[in-house]
Design an enzyme around this catalytic site. Sequence first.
Site, PDB file in Angstrom:
ATOM      1  N   ASN A 101      -5.552  -0.369   7.744  1.00  0.00           N
ATOM      2  CA  ASN A 101      -4.332   0.320   8.173  1.00  0.00           C
ATOM      3  C   ASN A 101      -4.554   0.912   9.554  1.00  0.00           C
ATOM      4  OD1 ASN A 101      -2.067   1.827   8.564  1.00  0.00           O
ATOM      5  ND2 ASN A 101      -2.348   3.160   6.784  1.00  0.00           N
TER       6      ASN A 101
ATOM      7  N   CYS B 116      -0.636   3.643  10.691  1.00  0.00           N
ATOM      8  CA  CYS B 116       0.038   4.758  10.017  1.00  0.00           C
ATOM      9  C   CYS B 116       0.659   5.693  11.052  1.00  0.00           C
ATOM     10  CB  CYS B 116      -0.923   5.546   9.130  1.00  0.00           C
ATOM     11  SG  CYS B 116      -0.039   6.897   8.300  1.00  0.00           S
TER      12      CYS B 116
ATOM     13  N   GLY C 126      12.176   0.319   3.675  1.00  0.00           N
ATOM     14  CA  GLY C 126      13.284  -0.063   2.803  1.00  0.00           C
ATOM     15  C   GLY C 126      14.207  -1.083   3.462  1.00  0.00           C
TER      16      GLY C 126
ATOM     17  N   LYS D 177      -3.277  -4.598   9.259  1.00  0.00           N
ATOM     18  CA  LYS D 177      -1.858  -4.232   9.102  1.00  0.00           C
ATOM     19  C   LYS D 177      -1.303  -3.673  10.410  1.00  0.00           C
ATOM     20  CE  LYS D 177       1.257  -1.878   5.950  1.00  0.00           C
ATOM     21  NZ  LYS D 177       1.346  -1.183   4.666  1.00  0.00           N
TER      22      LYS D 177
ATOM     23  N   GLY E 227       8.616  -5.385   4.454  1.00  0.00           N
ATOM     24  CA  GLY E 227       9.587  -4.507   5.101  1.00  0.00           C
ATOM     25  C   GLY E 227      10.948  -4.717   4.458  1.00  0.00           C
TER      26      GLY E 227
ATOM     27  N   ASN F  95       9.030   8.514   5.047  1.00  0.00           N
ATOM     28  CA  ASN F  95       7.917   9.231   4.438  1.00  0.00           C
ATOM     29  C   ASN F  95       6.972   9.699   5.523  1.00  0.00           C
ATOM     30  OD1 ASN F  95       4.959   8.089   4.171  1.00  0.00           O
ATOM     31  ND2 ASN F  95       6.307   6.300   4.285  1.00  0.00           N
TER      32      ASN F  95
ATOM     33  N   ASN G 297      -6.804  -0.840   0.850  1.00  0.00           N
ATOM     34  CA  ASN G 297      -6.297  -0.462   2.167  1.00  0.00           C
ATOM     35  C   ASN G 297      -7.177   0.667   2.706  1.00  0.00           C
ATOM     36  OD1 ASN G 297      -4.669   1.281   4.026  1.00  0.00           O
ATOM     37  ND2 ASN G 297      -3.163  -0.338   3.739  1.00  0.00           N
TER      38      ASN G 297
ATOM     39  N   SER H 252       0.820  -1.216   0.000  1.00  0.00           N
ATOM     40  CA  SER H 252       0.000   0.000   0.000  1.00  0.00           C
ATOM     41  C   SER H 252       0.857   1.272   0.000  1.00  0.00           C
ATOM     42  CB  SER H 252      -0.892  -0.004   1.245  1.00  0.00           C
ATOM     43  OG  SER H 252      -1.657   1.177   1.288  1.00  0.00           O
TER      44      SER H 252
HETATM   45  C1  LIG Z   1       5.827   6.523   0.302  1.00  0.00           C
HETATM   46  C2  LIG Z   1       5.125   5.482   1.128  1.00  0.00           C
HETATM   47  C3  LIG Z   1       3.753   5.582   1.306  1.00  0.00           C
HETATM   48  C4  LIG Z   1       3.078   4.629   2.082  1.00  0.00           C
HETATM   49  N1  LIG Z   1       1.728   4.739   2.225  1.00  0.00           N
HETATM   50  C5  LIG Z   1       1.054   3.784   2.925  1.00  0.00           C
HETATM   51  C6  LIG Z   1      -0.361   3.828   3.025  1.00  0.00           C
HETATM   52  O1  LIG Z   1      -1.037   4.692   2.465  1.00  0.00           O
HETATM   53  N2  LIG Z   1      -0.971   2.858   3.768  1.00  0.00           N
HETATM   54  C7  LIG Z   1      -0.275   1.850   4.396  1.00  0.00           C
HETATM   55  O2  LIG Z   1      -0.877   0.990   5.047  1.00  0.00           O
HETATM   56  N3  LIG Z   1       1.072   1.767   4.281  1.00  0.00           N
HETATM   57  C8  LIG Z   1       1.748   2.703   3.569  1.00  0.00           C
HETATM   58  N4  LIG Z   1       3.120   2.609   3.442  1.00  0.00           N
HETATM   59  C9  LIG Z   1       3.846   1.517   4.127  1.00  0.00           C
HETATM   60  C10 LIG Z   1       4.174   0.375   3.161  1.00  0.00           C
HETATM   61  O3  LIG Z   1       3.003  -0.214   2.626  1.00  0.00           O
HETATM   62  C11 LIG Z   1       5.018  -0.713   3.874  1.00  0.00           C
HETATM   63  O4  LIG Z   1       4.278  -1.260   4.962  1.00  0.00           O
HETATM   64  C12 LIG Z   1       6.327  -0.191   4.433  1.00  0.00           C
HETATM   65  O5  LIG Z   1       6.877   0.802   3.589  1.00  0.00           O
HETATM   66  C13 LIG Z   1       7.366  -1.307   4.635  1.00  0.00           C
HETATM   67  O6  LIG Z   1       7.657  -1.981   3.435  1.00  0.00           O
HETATM   68  P1  LIG Z   1       8.891  -1.577   2.458  1.00  0.00           P
HETATM   69  O7  LIG Z   1      10.110  -1.464   3.335  1.00  0.00           O
HETATM   70  O8  LIG Z   1       8.953  -2.660   1.449  1.00  0.00           O
HETATM   71  O9  LIG Z   1       8.545  -0.253   1.863  1.00  0.00           O
HETATM   72  C14 LIG Z   1       3.807   3.559   2.686  1.00  0.00           C
HETATM   73  C15 LIG Z   1       5.200   3.468   2.487  1.00  0.00           C
HETATM   74  C16 LIG Z   1       5.857   4.408   1.714  1.00  0.00           C
HETATM   75  C17 LIG Z   1       7.344   4.270   1.524  1.00  0.00           C
END
Ligand SMILES: Cc1cc2nc3c(=O)[nH]c(=O)nc-3n(C[C@H](O)[C@H](O)[C@H](O)COP(=O)(O)O)c2cc1C
Length: 312
Positions: free
Chosen positions: A130, A133, A221, A169, A251, A72, A102, A24
């Site tokens: 979610n 957040c 990341g 989540k 993650g 972010n 989501n 998401s």
């Molecule tokens: C720019 C950005 C925007 C995100 N927006 C949402 C969101 O709207 N809703 C949500 O549940 N998670 C959001 N996330 C979290 C990601 O879905 C994910 O749980 C988190 O980044 C960890 O995974 P990753 O390390 O692969 O990015 C966001 C992450 C990023 C980087």
Amino acid sequence: MKQDIDISVDFAGVRLANPVFTASGTCGYGDELADFMDVNVLGGFITKSITLKPRKGNATPRIVETDSGMLNAIGLANIGLDTFVEEKLPVLEKLSTAVFVNVAGETIDEYVAVAQRLAGEAAIAGFELNISCPNVAKGGISFGTEPLQAAEITSRVKEVVGEKVLMVKLSPAVTDISVIARAAVDGGADALSLVNTFTAMVIDIESRKAVLANRTGGLSGPAIKPIAVHLVNKVYNEVAKGCGIPILGLGGIRTASDAVEFIIAGASVVGIGTANFIEPGCAVKIIEGIKKYCVRKEIKSIKELVGSLEAG
Ligand SMILES: Cc1cc2nc3c(=O)[nH]c(=O)nc-3n(C[C@H](O)[C@H](O)[C@H](O)COP(=O)(O)O)c2cc1C
């Protein structure tokens, strides 16, 4: 050579072609990735968080790169339920991959209203709640840090989504993530997804100001991957395995090896988030890499791999 083997999975009753989702907030509402990959090759697609009313999100700057990751503080900026239904649902209806919406909000009633409006839509396989957040003043993470609230919001939403899959989540920003996972399961969650981002800060030493206008943001990341793998393994052992609830692990996943690590830790499926900004379309490579791993290790079904971490 493309390996033609079956890596389909059953995710809380939904048959998926493979265990790879996009996460998401990192791939918009379904059409943004089209220039980079065929979204239909994904096991599942998860939309950006949708709230009842449109949200502008936080002031900028709201993104900053860090060593092996990014922060972010988008603040749930999104088009809101009505525009989502009018403009994005028709796009999602054309996808053959499993679509999860989501849902976010400031109050339980807001979450319920969004889920209720979308529950009857055939294009939607399920929802991701979610409750984690870290970047909003009201709602967001507060439902995900208090077990009673986590259980209540899950059961209220489950009442309105009926047969659709309800995935909750989880936030890593808690003393014991298994307590919240248990509360969500007790509230009726069909699946769990973990983790959301870790609250963090970057400071500009010249101005001595936080780089993000919101001061803090969520770290994601590769930097968070080993912590996320540990949390998935913990929730798998302490909650999910016993009650047969599948986990979407995410993650820092960037490669097929990262994805397989999460599956061995206990995830049934995985999500790709930040890596989409580095290499849009990397999910395709990850799906192929998982297939190659299964062939090399003579694994007949992804199920064999889930939670297969050896002792010692
Ligand atoms: C720019 C950005 C925007 C995100 N927006 C949402 C969101 O709207 N809703 C949500 O549940 N998670 C959001 N996330 C979290 C990601 O879905 C994910 O749980 C988190 O980044 C960890 O995974 P990753 O390390 O692969 O990015 C966001 C992450 C990023 C980087």
